[in-house]
Scaffold this motif. Sequence first.
Motif, PDB file in Angstrom:
ATOM      1  N   LEU A 115      22.576   3.818   9.246  1.00 21.89           N
ATOM      2  CA  LEU A 115      22.786   4.708  10.382  1.00 21.89           C
ATOM      3  C   LEU A 115      23.531   5.969   9.952  1.00 21.89           C
ATOM      4  CD1 LEU A 115      23.891   3.552  13.876  1.00 21.89           C
ATOM      5  CD2 LEU A 115      24.783   5.618  12.887  1.00 21.89           C
ATOM      6  N   LEU A 116      24.540   5.827   9.110  1.00 21.49           N
ATOM      7  CA  LEU A 116      25.287   6.989   8.634  1.00 21.49           C
ATOM      8  C   LEU A 116      24.387   7.957   7.867  1.00 21.49           C
ATOM      9  CD1 LEU A 116      28.605   5.263   7.529  1.00 21.49           C
ATOM     10  CD2 LEU A 116      28.371   6.978   9.332  1.00 21.49           C
ATOM     11  N   ILE A 117      23.518   7.425   7.023  1.00 22.04           N
ATOM     12  CA  ILE A 117      22.595   8.273   6.262  1.00 22.04           C
ATOM     13  C   ILE A 117      21.643   8.994   7.205  1.00 22.04           C
ATOM     14  CG2 ILE A 117      20.659   8.241   4.625  1.00 22.04           C
ATOM     15  CD1 ILE A 117      22.190   5.904   3.205  1.00 22.04           C
ATOM     16  N   LEU A 118      21.069   8.263   8.150  1.00 21.01           N
ATOM     17  CA  LEU A 118      20.119   8.870   9.096  1.00 21.01           C
ATOM     18  C   LEU A 118      20.783   9.955   9.939  1.00 21.01           C
ATOM     19  CD1 LEU A 118      18.277   5.685  10.362  1.00 21.01           C
ATOM     20  CD2 LEU A 118      17.270   7.537   9.028  1.00 21.01           C
ATOM     21  N   ILE A 160      19.309   5.132  17.190  1.00 22.54           N
ATOM     22  CA  ILE A 160      19.455   4.300  18.395  1.00 22.54           C
ATOM     23  C   ILE A 160      19.091   2.851  18.088  1.00 22.54           C
ATOM     24  CG2 ILE A 160      18.481   3.833  20.694  1.00 22.54           C
ATOM     25  CD1 ILE A 160      18.529   6.822  21.219  1.00 22.54           C
ATOM     26  N   SER A 161      18.031   2.640  17.330  1.00 21.50           N
ATOM     27  CA  SER A 161      17.641   1.270  16.953  1.00 21.50           C
ATOM     28  C   SER A 161      18.755   0.590  16.170  1.00 21.50           C
ATOM     29  CB  SER A 161      16.363   1.282  16.107  1.00 21.50           C
ATOM     30  OG  SER A 161      15.296   1.785  16.838  1.00 21.50           O
ATOM     31  N   ASP A 162      19.354   1.329  15.231  1.00 21.86           N
ATOM     32  CA  ASP A 162      20.457   0.758  14.445  1.00 21.86           C
ATOM     33  C   ASP A 162      21.669   0.468  15.316  1.00 21.86           C
ATOM     34  OD1 ASP A 162      19.033   0.690  12.090  1.00 21.86           O
ATOM     35  OD2 ASP A 162      19.965   2.481  11.221  1.00 21.86           O
ATOM     36  N   LEU A 163      21.962   1.335  16.292  1.00 22.30           N
ATOM     37  CA  LEU A 163      23.092   1.089  17.194  1.00 22.30           C
ATOM     38  C   LEU A 163      22.876  -0.187  18.004  1.00 22.30           C
ATOM     39  CD1 LEU A 163      23.841   4.698  18.443  1.00 22.30           C
ATOM     40  CD2 LEU A 163      25.358   3.240  17.079  1.00 22.30           C
ATOM     41  N   LYS A 164      21.662  -0.394  18.476  1.00 16.34           N
ATOM     42  CA  LYS A 164      21.356  -1.617  19.230  1.00 16.34           C
ATOM     43  C   LYS A 164      21.458  -2.847  18.327  1.00 16.34           C
ATOM     44  CE  LYS A 164      18.734   0.901  22.555  1.00 16.34           C
ATOM     45  NZ  LYS A 164      18.454   0.736  23.900  1.00 16.34           N
ATOM     46  N   ARG A 165      21.030  -2.693  17.087  1.00 14.28           N
ATOM     47  CA  ARG A 165      21.141  -3.803  16.127  1.00 14.28           C
ATOM     48  C   ARG A 165      22.612  -4.137  15.860  1.00 14.28           C
ATOM     49  NH1 ARG A 165      19.081  -6.926  12.367  1.00 14.28           N
ATOM     50  NH2 ARG A 165      19.904  -6.965  10.256  1.00 14.28           N
ATOM     51  N   ILE A 166      23.425  -3.101  15.688  1.00 14.51           N
ATOM     52  CA  ILE A 166      24.861  -3.309  15.459  1.00 14.51           C
ATOM     53  C   ILE A 166      25.478  -4.024  16.655  1.00 14.51           C
ATOM     54  CG2 ILE A 166      27.091  -2.131  15.245  1.00 14.51           C
ATOM     55  CD1 ILE A 166      25.536   0.034  13.597  1.00 14.51           C
ATOM     56  N   GLU A 167      25.109  -3.607  17.858  1.00 17.86           N
ATOM     57  CA  GLU A 167      25.651  -4.247  19.059  1.00 17.86           C
ATOM     58  C   GLU A 167      25.298  -5.741  19.084  1.00 17.86           C
ATOM     59  OE1 GLU A 167      26.336  -3.332  23.732  1.00 17.86           O
ATOM     60  OE2 GLU A 167      24.676  -2.326  22.722  1.00 17.86           O
ATOM     61  N   ASN A 168      24.058  -6.066  18.761  1.00 22.02           N
ATOM     62  CA  ASN A 168      23.658  -7.479  18.727  1.00 22.02           C
ATOM     63  C   ASN A 168      24.402  -8.250  17.643  1.00 22.02           C
ATOM     64  OD1 ASN A 168      21.837  -7.171  20.839  1.00 22.02           O
ATOM     65  ND2 ASN A 168      20.135  -6.683  19.475  1.00 22.02           N
ATOM     66  N   LEU A 169      24.551  -7.657  16.480  1.00 22.95           N
ATOM     67  CA  LEU A 169      25.254  -8.333  15.384  1.00 22.95           C
ATOM     68  C   LEU A 169      26.729  -8.529  15.709  1.00 22.95           C
ATOM     69  CD1 LEU A 169      23.614  -6.438  12.383  1.00 22.95           C
ATOM     70  CD2 LEU A 169      23.327  -8.876  12.923  1.00 22.95           C
ATOM     71  N   ILE A 170      27.340  -7.547  16.351  1.00 20.34           N
ATOM     72  CA  ILE A 170      28.763  -7.651  16.697  1.00 20.34           C
ATOM     73  C   ILE A 170      28.998  -8.752  17.721  1.00 20.34           C
ATOM     74  CG2 ILE A 170      30.595  -6.410  17.940  1.00 20.34           C
ATOM     75  CD1 ILE A 170      29.797  -3.953  16.292  1.00 20.34           C
ATOM     76  N   GLN A 171      28.071  -8.913  18.661  1.00 17.62           N
ATOM     77  CA  GLN A 171      28.212  -9.985  19.646  1.00 17.62           C
ATOM     78  C   GLN A 171      28.208 -11.353  18.971  1.00 17.62           C
ATOM     79  OE1 GLN A 171      25.138  -9.297  22.521  1.00 17.62           O
ATOM     80  NE2 GLN A 171      26.307  -7.722  23.590  1.00 17.62           N
ATOM     81  N   SER A 172      27.419 -11.472  17.919  1.00 20.41           N
ATOM     82  CA  SER A 172      27.328 -12.781  17.258  1.00 20.41           C
ATOM     83  C   SER A 172      28.574 -13.113  16.443  1.00 20.41           C
ATOM     84  CB  SER A 172      26.079 -12.850  16.369  1.00 20.41           C
ATOM     85  OG  SER A 172      26.206 -11.969  15.271  1.00 20.41           O
ATOM     86  N   ILE A 173      29.333 -12.097  16.014  1.00 16.81           N
ATOM     87  CA  ILE A 173      30.541 -12.390  15.240  1.00 16.81           C
ATOM     88  C   ILE A 173      31.824 -12.116  16.022  1.00 16.81           C
ATOM     89  CG2 ILE A 173      29.427 -11.968  13.008  1.00 16.81           C
ATOM     90  CD1 ILE A 173      31.022  -9.304  12.938  1.00 16.81           C
ATOM     91  N   HIS A 174      31.685 -11.619  17.253  1.00 20.49           N
ATOM     92  CA  HIS A 174      32.830 -11.367  18.136  1.00 20.49           C
ATOM     93  C   HIS A 174      33.860 -10.422  17.514  1.00 20.49           C
ATOM     94  CE1 HIS A 174      31.135 -14.434  20.656  1.00 20.49           C
ATOM     95  NE2 HIS A 174      31.180 -15.310  19.670  1.00 20.49           N
ATOM     96  N   MET A 175      33.396  -9.279  17.052  1.00 26.89           N
ATOM     97  CA  MET A 175      34.307  -8.265  16.516  1.00 26.89           C
ATOM     98  C   MET A 175      35.042  -7.606  17.679  1.00 26.89           C
ATOM     99  SD  MET A 175      33.473  -4.830  14.351  1.00 26.89           S
ATOM    100  CE  MET A 175      33.448  -5.470  12.702  1.00 26.89           C
ATOM    101  N   ASP A 176      36.342  -7.501  17.530  1.00 25.57           N
ATOM    102  CA  ASP A 176      37.162  -6.900  18.578  1.00 25.57           C
ATOM    103  C   ASP A 176      37.884  -5.697  17.986  1.00 25.57           C
ATOM    104  OD1 ASP A 176      38.402  -6.573  21.031  1.00 25.57           O
ATOM    105  OD2 ASP A 176      40.105  -7.818  20.451  1.00 25.57           O
TER     106      ASP A 176
END
Length: 162
Positions: free
Chosen positions: A114-117, A54-70
């Motif tokens: 996240l994949l490993i965990l 869950i922590s990694d998912l939240k981190r990914i969400e924050n990182l994606i917002q900064s690069i605007h991945m669509d």
Amino acid sequence: MRISKPYLRSSSIHCYLCLLLNSHFLTEAGIHVFILGCISAGLPKTEANWQHVISDLKRIENLIQSIHMDATLYTESDAHPSCKVTAMKCFLLELRVILHESRDMDITDTVENLLILANSSLSSIEHKTESGCKECEELEEKNIHEFLKSFVHIVQMFINPS
């Protein structure tokens, strides 16, 4: 920026503790405790791993917002608890799409962690047969933000089984 790798941290702490404790108890009983301690270090800590997912998912969400991945990804929005392993496998497959599309090293490192965990947490139950569940390609494609939100919901099903 250094990414935390909790899947490595827990095992090494247990092994060091076993070595420390057993260096003074080199008897037959001490050797048994050492062996059991090392075995326990390798056992999955599923509750802790899911929290890190869950922590990694939240981190990914924050990182994606900064690069605007669509991206649009197959997303299970309303998985029944009896289909949670199947749904999780679909989410993990779709994470590889994010891994492929992202050129950001922080996202890549976090997704790999996240994949490993998640895979280590699933390893004890992934052979469970679930019937009547949707295949990944049957799922609706949703934007990456909805995907991550639904992913967190599925992870919570593993943390708090109903």
